[in-house]
Design a protein around this motif. Structure first.
Motif, PDB file in Angstrom:
ATOM      1  N   SER A   1      -6.503 -54.002  17.100  1.00 13.99           N
ATOM      2  CA  SER A   1      -7.737 -54.653  17.526  1.00 13.99           C
ATOM      3  C   SER A   1      -8.874 -53.641  17.531  1.00 13.99           C
ATOM      4  CB  SER A   1      -7.572 -55.257  18.926  1.00 13.99           C
ATOM      5  OG  SER A   1      -8.771 -55.853  19.371  1.00 13.99           O
ATOM      6  N   ALA A   2     -10.045 -54.119  17.219  1.00 17.82           N
ATOM      7  CA  ALA A   2     -11.243 -53.283  17.315  1.00 17.82           C
ATOM      8  C   ALA A   2     -12.425 -54.160  17.680  1.00 17.82           C
ATOM      9  CB  ALA A   2     -11.516 -52.569  15.998  1.00 17.82           C
ATOM     10  N   THR A   3     -13.210 -53.713  18.632  1.00 15.90           N
ATOM     11  CA  THR A   3     -14.469 -54.378  18.972  1.00 15.90           C
ATOM     12  C   THR A   3     -15.604 -53.442  18.613  1.00 15.90           C
ATOM     13  OG1 THR A   3     -13.450 -55.610  20.790  1.00 15.90           O
ATOM     14  CG2 THR A   3     -15.846 -55.410  20.808  1.00 15.90           C
ATOM     15  N   VAL A   4     -16.486 -53.929  17.754  1.00 16.83           N
ATOM     16  CA  VAL A   4     -17.590 -53.123  17.232  1.00 16.83           C
ATOM     17  C   VAL A   4     -18.910 -53.760  17.629  1.00 16.83           C
ATOM     18  CG1 VAL A   4     -18.709 -52.296  15.122  1.00 16.83           C
ATOM     19  CG2 VAL A   4     -16.215 -52.297  15.290  1.00 16.83           C
ATOM     20  N   LYS A   5     -19.816 -52.941  18.108  1.00 18.28           N
ATOM     21  CA  LYS A   5     -21.150 -53.408  18.466  1.00 18.28           C
ATOM     22  C   LYS A   5     -22.121 -53.052  17.354  1.00 18.28           C
ATOM     23  CE  LYS A   5     -24.872 -52.578  21.838  1.00 18.28           C
ATOM     24  NZ  LYS A   5     -25.256 -51.784  23.040  1.00 18.28           N
ATOM     25  N   LEU A   6     -22.815 -54.067  16.845  1.00 20.59           N
ATOM     26  CA  LEU A   6     -23.876 -53.863  15.860  1.00 20.59           C
ATOM     27  C   LEU A   6     -25.213 -54.096  16.553  1.00 20.59           C
ATOM     28  CD1 LEU A   6     -22.430 -55.922  12.860  1.00 20.59           C
ATOM     29  CD2 LEU A   6     -22.013 -53.528  13.422  1.00 20.59           C
ATOM     30  N   SER A   7     -26.162 -53.215  16.345  1.00 24.46           N
ATOM     31  CA  SER A   7     -27.469 -53.388  16.993  1.00 24.46           C
ATOM     32  C   SER A   7     -28.590 -52.963  16.063  1.00 24.46           C
ATOM     33  CB  SER A   7     -27.530 -52.594  18.298  1.00 24.46           C
ATOM     34  OG  SER A   7     -27.334 -51.218  18.057  1.00 24.46           O
ATOM     35  N   VAL A   8     -29.699 -53.648  16.223  1.00 24.81           N
ATOM     36  CA  VAL A   8     -30.904 -53.339  15.446  1.00 24.81           C
ATOM     37  C   VAL A   8     -32.073 -53.219  16.409  1.00 24.81           C
ATOM     38  CG1 VAL A   8     -32.512 -54.136  13.668  1.00 24.81           C
ATOM     39  CG2 VAL A   8     -30.057 -54.560  13.407  1.00 24.81           C
ATOM     40  N   THR A   9     -32.830 -52.144  16.288  1.00 23.27           N
ATOM     41  CA  THR A   9     -33.996 -51.929  17.136  1.00 23.27           C
ATOM     42  C   THR A   9     -35.247 -51.926  16.267  1.00 23.27           C
ATOM     43  OG1 THR A   9     -32.702 -50.580  18.664  1.00 23.27           O
ATOM     44  CG2 THR A   9     -35.103 -50.386  18.792  1.00 23.27           C
TER      45      THR A   9
ATOM     46  N   VAL B   1     -18.324 -48.219  18.076  1.00 23.78           N
ATOM     47  CA  VAL B   1     -16.994 -48.705  18.412  1.00 23.78           C
ATOM     48  C   VAL B   1     -16.895 -48.829  19.932  1.00 23.78           C
ATOM     49  CG1 VAL B   1     -14.518 -48.306  18.245  1.00 23.78           C
ATOM     50  CG2 VAL B   1     -16.024 -47.587  16.383  1.00 23.78           C
ATOM     51  N   VAL B   2     -16.651 -50.044  20.413  1.00 21.08           N
ATOM     52  CA  VAL B   2     -16.496 -50.275  21.851  1.00 21.08           C
ATOM     53  C   VAL B   2     -15.090 -49.898  22.287  1.00 21.08           C
ATOM     54  CG1 VAL B   2     -16.605 -51.991  23.703  1.00 21.08           C
ATOM     55  CG2 VAL B   2     -18.232 -52.090  21.788  1.00 21.08           C
ATOM     56  N   ASP B   3     -14.099 -50.413  21.580  1.00 22.86           N
ATOM     57  CA  ASP B   3     -12.709 -50.046  21.829  1.00 22.86           C
ATOM     58  C   ASP B   3     -11.884 -50.460  20.623  1.00 22.86           C
ATOM     59  OD1 ASP B   3     -11.930 -52.841  22.074  1.00 22.86           O
ATOM     60  OD2 ASP B   3     -12.718 -52.783  24.097  1.00 22.86           O
ATOM     61  N   GLY B   4     -10.660 -49.981  20.572  1.00 20.47           N
ATOM     62  CA  GLY B   4      -9.795 -50.352  19.456  1.00 20.47           C
ATOM     63  C   GLY B   4      -8.489 -49.585  19.462  1.00 20.47           C
ATOM     64  N   PHE B   5      -7.498 -50.132  18.764  1.00 23.38           N
ATOM     65  CA  PHE B   5      -6.210 -49.450  18.602  1.00 23.38           C
ATOM     66  C   PHE B   5      -5.555 -49.938  17.314  1.00 23.38           C
ATOM     67  CE2 PHE B   5      -5.756 -53.034  21.527  1.00 23.38           C
ATOM     68  CZ  PHE B   5      -4.781 -53.802  20.909  1.00 23.38           C
ATOM     69  N   ASP B   6      -4.679 -49.105  16.802  1.00 21.03           N
ATOM     70  CA  ASP B   6      -3.990 -49.404  15.546  1.00 21.03           C
ATOM     71  C   ASP B   6      -2.974 -50.520  15.736  1.00 21.03           C
ATOM     72  OD1 ASP B   6      -5.080 -47.600  13.602  1.00 21.03           O
ATOM     73  OD2 ASP B   6      -4.102 -45.954  14.669  1.00 21.03           O
TER      74      ASP B   6
END
Length: 446
Positions: free
Chosen positions: A233-241, A333-338
Motif C-alpha cells: 500500500s502507498a498513500t501519496v499526496k499531490l499538491s499544487v500551489t 509519500v504519506v505512508d506505504g509498505f511493500d
C-alpha cells in the motif's frame, strides 16, 4: 449347553452393539444440531459496537463488553487445562492450545474483533448493530469482517473440547482489537509476546479471500481462493500551489486544473479483475478552494495505491513521478509498505495443502486456487514468525456480496456461519498429521 451359552452371549453382544450405535447416533445428532444459544451468542457479538475510528480512537467500553461475552459464550475454552488464555494490550486475546506432540511445529489462526463505523442513515435494511435476521440472513457490521471468524474459531474449539478432543499439533488463536486501523497495538503486541517466547509457526491463517461464485469473469463455477500474498500500500499526496486571484479573471491553468490533469494521468480503466491482476490507483481525497469566487492558492489530492506482488513500493513511486511529469505538482509519500512475500502453494506445501483439504472437506464441489489478497490485514506483522501466511474466509460470495464488506447491508446466512464453524472444526483436526494428507477424502463430523 456350551453352544446355547455361546449363542446367547453373541445375541447379547449384538443387542448391546445396536444400543451403542443408537446412543452414539443420538449423541452425534446433538452435536450436529445448532442450538438456539449459538445464534444468540453470535447475534450478541454483532450487537456490540467494537468500532475502531483511528489508532487513538477505539470503543474501549465495547471491547471490554466483548471480552465478557467471549468468556460467557465459550466456558469450556476458558476453563480447559489444554488452553492458556491471555489478554494482550488490554483488549486483544491470545489462546495457546497445547498439543500432545511437542515436536510438531504449531500453527496460528488469526481474526479480529474490531469493525469499521456504520450508520443506519447510510441505507441499511436493518440497523447495522441490530443483528436482525431477515430471510435467514443476520445483518450487521462484523458479520463478514470479521466477527464470524472470531466466533467460528472459538465455537469449533468449544465443540472439540466438549468431545474430549486433544490436538496432536499445538496451535494459537490470536484475536486483535485494532486490525481496522492497522493492528499497531493488538497484532504487534501479540507478535512481541510470541517473539519473547521464541515461537515459530508452521503456517498462519487469517481473513482474506472468499469462496467466489459468479464474481469474476472467466471463472466457471464457484472457487475458493486462498490468498498467498497481500498487496502493498502507498498513500501519496499531490499538491499544487499557485497565486490566488478572483474568479472573474481566471488564468489559463488554475491549481485545480493542473492537479486534475495530473490525477487523470494516474487513473486507468478498471475491469472486474483489475484488483487481482495489477497495482490499483484510487483518488480518495481532493481538497481545494475556500470561496466560490476565489481562485484557490492550493489544491491537494490524496491517491492510494494497492501494490501488486510483482511490484515494489519504490517502483510505484518512481512510476508516479514519471506519470505526473509536471514540476508544478509536488509529490509526497504519506505512508506505504511493500507487498508481502508470496507464501508457498506447491503440492508439498503443508499449510496450503491442509487448508485446501479442509475447504474440500466442507465444500467438495469447489475448485481451490491461490490468489492475491487485495486488501491489507494485520497478518503482515507476523512475517518474522512464519514464512507461510494464508488469507481465506469460508464465506460464499456471489455478485455484489464483496461490496457489503465495509459497505451497507453487511450480512451472513445462518447456513454459511455453520460452514465456517465446520471449516475450523475440520482444519484443527486435519492439522493433526505430520505428513501431508492424500487427496481429498472423507468429512469430519461435528
Amino acid at each position: 449347553l456350551s453352544k446355547q451359552y455361546f449363542y446367547r452371549e453373541m445375541l447379547l453382544r449384538f443387542l448391546w452393539l445396536i444400543v451403542a450405535v443408537l446412543c452414539l447416533s443420538r449423541g452425534t445428532n446433538k452435536r450436529v444440531a445448532r442450538s438456539p444459544s449459538q445464534w444468540s451468542r453470535t447475534r450478541k457479538a454483532i450487537r456490540i459496537p467494537t468500532v475502531s475510528y483511528s489508532p487513538t480512537d477505539i470503543n474501549a467500553t465495547a471491547l471490554h463488553e466483548f471480552s465478557r461475552l467471549l468468556r460467557k459464550a465459550f466456558p469450556t475454552v476458558f476453563s480447559s487445562s489444554l488452553v492458556q488464555h491471555e489478554v494482550v494490550a488490554d483488549y486483544s486475546h491470545l489462546f495457546t492450545v497445547q498439543g500432545s506432540q511437542p515436536d510438531l511445529v504449531p500453527y496460528m489462526l488469526l481474526a479480529h474483533i474490531d469493525v469499521v463505523p456504520a450508520s443506519e442513515s447510510d441505507g441499511w435494511d436493518a440497523p447495522p448493530f441490530s443483528a436482525k435476521e431477515i430471510d435467514n440472513f443476520i445483518y450487521g457490521r462484523g458479520t463478514l469482517d470479521d466477527k464470524e471468524c472470531v466466533m467460528g474459531m472459538l465455537q469449533a474449539l468449544e465443540y472439540l473440547l466438549l468431545k474430549g478432543y486433544r490436538p496432536q499439533r499445538g496451535f494459537y488463536i490470536g484475536l486483535g482489537h485494532d486490525e481496522e486501523v492497522s493492528g499497531l497495538n493488538g497484532a504487534l503486541n501479540i507478535v512481541r509476546l510470541l517473539k519473547q517466547r521464541n515461537v515459530h509457526l508452521s503456517f498462519l491463517l487469517d481473513e482474506g479471500l472468499l469462496v467466489v461464485d459468479g464474481v469474476m469473469k472467466g471463472l466457471d463455477g464457484p472457487a475458493a481462493l486462498i490468498g498467498v500474498s497481500e498487496k502493498g500500500s502507498a498513500t501519496v499526496k499531490l499538491s499544487v500551489t499557485s497565486a490566488p486571484g478572483h474568479s472573474s479573471m481566471p488564468p489559463r491553468e488554475s491549481s485545480i486544473g493542473i492537479l486534475a490533469a495530473a490525477v487523470k494521468r494516474l487513473l486507468a480503466l478498471k475491469p472486474e479483475t483489475n484488483a487481482f491482476s495489477r497495482t490499483t490507483t484510487a483518488v480518495t481525497m481532493f481538497n481545494a478552494g475556500v470561496k466560490v469566487n476565489v481562485l484557490p492558492s492550493v489544491a491537494e489530492a490524496y491517491v492510494n495505491f494497492r501494490i501488486h506482488s510483482a511490484q515494489s513500493l519504490q517502483e510505484v513511486l518512481d512510476l508516479v513521478d514519471s506519470t505526473v511529469g509536471d514540476q508544478r505538482v509536488k509529490v509526497e509519500v504519506v505512508d506505504g509498505f511493500d507487498p508481502l512475500p508470496v507464501s508457498s502453494y506447491s503440492e508439498t506445501s503443508y499449510g496450503f495443502q491442509i487448508i485446501k483439504k479442509s475447504i474440500l472437506d466442507v465444500f467438495p464441489q469447489l475448485t481451490v486456487a491461490p490468489g492475491i489478497c487485495v486488501a491489507n490485514t494485520d497478518s503482515r506483522h507476523f512475517k518474522d514468525l512464519v514464512a507461510d501466511i494464508y488469507r481465506f474466509i469460508p464465506i460464499w460470495a456471489k455478485a455484489g456480496d464483496a461490496q457489503r464488506i465495509h459497505g451497507i447491508n453487511e450480512r451472513i446466512s445462518k447456513k454459511n456461519y455453520e460452514d465456517i464453524v465446520g471449516f475450523y472444526f475440520t482444519l484443527i483436526q486435519n492439522c493433526d498429521v505430520k505428513e501431508l494428507p492424500e487427496t481429498h477424502s472423507g468429512v469430519h463430523e461435528f
